[in-house]
Design an enzyme around this catalytic site. Structure first.
Site, PDB file in Angstrom:
ATOM      1  N   TRP A  25       5.336  36.373  10.105  1.00 28.98           N
ATOM      2  CA  TRP A  25       5.535  35.773   9.011  1.00 28.98           C
ATOM      3  C   TRP A  25       4.477  34.905   8.523  1.00 28.98           C
ATOM      4  CZ3 TRP A  25       5.563  30.234   8.178  1.00 28.98           C
ATOM      5  CH2 TRP A  25       5.563  29.682   6.598  1.00 28.98           C
TER       6      TRP A  25
ATOM      7  N   GLU B  39       8.617  39.165   7.964  1.00 30.48           N
ATOM      8  CA  GLU B  39       9.603  38.145   7.362  1.00 30.48           C
ATOM      9  C   GLU B  39       9.352  37.753   6.022  1.00 30.48           C
ATOM     10  OE1 GLU B  39       9.858  34.744   9.820  1.00 30.48           O
ATOM     11  OE2 GLU B  39      11.392  33.700   8.369  1.00 30.48           O
TER      12      GLU B  39
ATOM     13  N   LYS C 194       9.981  35.512   2.324  1.00 28.68           N
ATOM     14  CA  LYS C 194      10.471  34.130   1.998  1.00 28.68           C
ATOM     15  C   LYS C 194      10.314  34.078   0.267  1.00 28.68           C
ATOM     16  CE  LYS C 194       9.651  29.343   3.191  1.00 28.68           C
ATOM     17  NZ  LYS C 194       9.109  28.399   4.182  1.00 28.68           N
TER      18      LYS C 194
ATOM     19  N   ASP D 129      15.436  36.067   7.093  1.00 31.43           N
ATOM     20  CA  ASP D 129      15.885  34.776   7.211  1.00 31.43           C
ATOM     21  C   ASP D 129      16.848  34.158   6.486  1.00 31.43           C
ATOM     22  OD1 ASP D 129      15.482  31.741   7.354  1.00 31.43           O
ATOM     23  OD2 ASP D 129      13.796  32.113   8.593  1.00 31.43           O
TER      24      ASP D 129
ATOM     25  N   HIS E 278      15.714  32.142   3.482  1.00 29.60           N
ATOM     26  CA  HIS E 278      14.693  32.346   2.443  1.00 29.60           C
ATOM     27  C   HIS E 278      15.005  33.234   1.173  1.00 29.60           C
ATOM     28  CE1 HIS E 278      11.403  32.306   5.968  1.00 29.60           C
ATOM     29  NE2 HIS E 278      12.027  30.911   5.740  1.00 29.60           N
TER      30      HIS E 278
ATOM     31  N   HIS F  54      16.535  35.811  11.143  1.00 34.35           N
ATOM     32  CA  HIS F  54      16.217  34.355  11.642  1.00 34.35           C
ATOM     33  C   HIS F  54      17.485  33.653  11.073  1.00 34.35           C
ATOM     34  CE1 HIS F  54      11.619  33.595  12.362  1.00 34.35           C
ATOM     35  NE2 HIS F  54      12.330  34.564  13.408  1.00 34.35           N
TER      36      HIS F  54
ATOM     37  N   ASP G 257      14.375  23.027   1.675  1.00 33.40           N
ATOM     38  CA  ASP G 257      14.240  23.185   3.176  1.00 33.40           C
ATOM     39  C   ASP G 257      14.950  24.644   3.445  1.00 33.40           C
ATOM     40  OD1 ASP G 257      13.107  22.882   5.857  1.00 33.40           O
ATOM     41  OD2 ASP G 257      15.190  22.243   6.231  1.00 33.40           O
TER      42      ASP G 257
ATOM     43  N   ASP H 168      15.367  25.391   6.949  1.00 26.06           N
ATOM     44  CA  ASP H 168      15.296  25.456   8.186  1.00 26.06           C
ATOM     45  C   ASP H 168      16.388  24.225   8.820  1.00 26.06           C
ATOM     46  OD1 ASP H 168      13.184  27.420   8.813  1.00 26.06           O
ATOM     47  OD2 ASP H 168      12.158  26.208   7.642  1.00 26.06           O
TER      48      ASP H 168
ATOM     49  N   ASP I  24      16.662  30.067  13.766  1.00 21.46           N
ATOM     50  CA  ASP I  24      15.323  29.646  13.330  1.00 21.46           C
ATOM     51  C   ASP I  24      15.559  28.262  12.230  1.00 21.46           C
ATOM     52  OD1 ASP I  24      13.082  28.899  12.378  1.00 21.46           O
ATOM     53  OD2 ASP I  24      12.821  30.597  10.959  1.00 21.46           O
TER      54      ASP I  24
END
Ligand code: RNT
Ligand code: ZN
Length: 410
Positions: free
Chosen positions: A176, A217, A219, A250, A253, A277, A285, A287, A317
């Site tokens: 990533w 990965e 985003k 993810d 993302h 993830h 955010d 995460d 993650d």
């Protein structure tokens, strides 16, 4: 577990014992970086660009020993098969420049994993580094910067290979990068072309496919890169398919209204394996600690429905520095397990049959009926079998650990 619980599920054709056995086999890759807000061991600092962690709850792990002690506590209360997900910045011993990391810096981790019968996964650390210029790495216009990160990634492939060989189970190397732009770019193609070329160079290293896989990965945006992300989903999906590597999703993302679970059935038709993830997005955010919410359930349901639990790398993650970090790790990981358990206790055959018979009333009724089944009793049974405590039990013990150990850290 009461006999009636099994009987209730049996009525729907679900064998509870079989579900528990299957669940115990699913490997969850527990990310070490929740325990120290992604600081790593290189200079005991904090994040300096690329991603952000917030909160200053006391007790953060400051070195390898503290981190593995915390990890051991967390692992005690996470049922099922586990791996540990590492980042390059968690190199130990003789710390070297990021680009020069090699197996020497990860021997202690391999010993740790062997002693506890765990697997390991790996991520190159392409953030918090003076070698990011304007937040750009593998897509930088600067050849010296691209070459630096290419070398880091090639060394990362070698470390992942070492993990796979030593631990006799496949390891994932996931790439990533934070590259992107705050404002609408003058040139969108250039950075993507450079990223493509950098990845091609990394993959010139012929890693041993028997012991590892590589994933990329994507985003959608981040702080400071609101207008353009070089490694977008389309970019990496195309790159992964063309180059026979894996596309990592993810779950934090994507656009907030995009359903990540819906992507699974499409991807698995064209890729032998998938990587994740698992995370929880909240506004900017990506995460937050996993909650047992509909989004997580939807992902778990798809993995079970598509029958691909043995074809996925399931890494977690998230990182929250505003609460007890050991508890954060346990809460999220247990929620992943709970979602998988609920999915395994669902009569997908009956639901699919109803759908194929155009009986959508039955689908809706059954979907809602299932929600009232006593899955929590099965969960308690699972925790007992795995030697993990129930919800209030683990919490009490972690609070004790906080009082005795975490709060005494400087
Ligand atoms: C950042 C990415 C990346 C990191 C970890 C630490 O948005 O999700 O995967 O969170 O590698
Ligand atoms: Zn991620």
């Amino acid at each position: 577990m009461r006999k009636e619980v099994k009987e209730k599920y049996a009525k729907y054709g679900i064998d509870v014992n079989k579900a528990l056995k299957e669940l115990a086999k699913v490997k969850i890759s527990i990310h070490c970086w929740q325990l120290d807000d992604v600081s790593g061991f290189e200079n005991a600092g904090s994040l300096t660009g690329g991603i952000q962690s917030t909160g200053d709850y006391p007790g953060k792990a400051r070195n390898f020993n503290e981190l593995i002690n915390d990890l051991d506590v967390a692992l005690k209360y996470i049922p099922g098969s586990k791996k540990i997900n590492l980042h390059a910045c968690y190199q130990t011993g003789n710390i070297v420049d990021r680009k020069d990391v090699n197996i020497d810096q990860f021997k202690a981790w391999v010993d740790y994993a062997k002693e506890r019968n765990l697997g390991l996964d790996y991520n190159p650390t392409i953030f918090s580094s003076p070698m990011l210029k304007d937040g750009l790495s593998l897509s930088s216009p600067d050849k010296e910067i691209r070459d630096y990160w290419i070398e880091h990634c090639i060394n990362s492939l070698k470390i992942t290979e070492y993990f796979g060989r030593e631990l006799k189970q496949k390891s994932l190397c996931n790439i990533w990068i934070p590259d992107g732009l705050k404002e609408v770019p003058a040139d969108r193609l250039g950075p993507r072309k450079r990223l493509k070329e950098s990845l091609d160079k990394i993959l010139e290293y012929k890693y041993d496919k028997k012991v590892m896989d590589v994933s990329v990965e994507s985003k959608v945006f981040g702080i400071g890169v609101e207008s353009y992300t070089v490694g977008s989903n389309e970019f990496y999906l195309s790159y992964a398919m063309k180059n026979n590597i894996l596309c990592l999703l993810d779950t934090g993302h994507f656009h907030p209204t995009e359903n990540v679970a819906d992507k699974i059935s499409s991807l698995i038709l064209f890729s032998p394996k998938l990587a994740f993830h698992v995370s929880r997005p909240v506004r900017w955010d990506s995460d937050h600690v996993l909650k047992l919410n509909d989004d997580l359930q939807d992902v778990a349901d798809e993995l079970v429905k598509c029958d691909i639990l043995d074809k996925v790398y399931l890494g977690l993650d998230y990182f929250d520095g505003s609460i007890n970090r050991v508890a954060a790790l346990i809460i999220g990981a247990r929620n992943m397990e709970k979602a998988l358990l609920k999915a395994l206790l669902t009569p997908w055959n009956l639901l699919k049959e109803a759908q194929d018979n155009y009986d959508h009333t039955r689908v809706l009724a059954l979907q809602e009926e299932i929600k009232t089944l006593p899955w929590t009793e099965v969960w308690d049974e699972y925790c007992k079998k795995e030697g993990c405590l129930d919800e209030s039990g683990w919490y009490e013990n972690v609070m004790e650990y906080e009082k005795e150990i975490l709060l005494k850290r400087g």
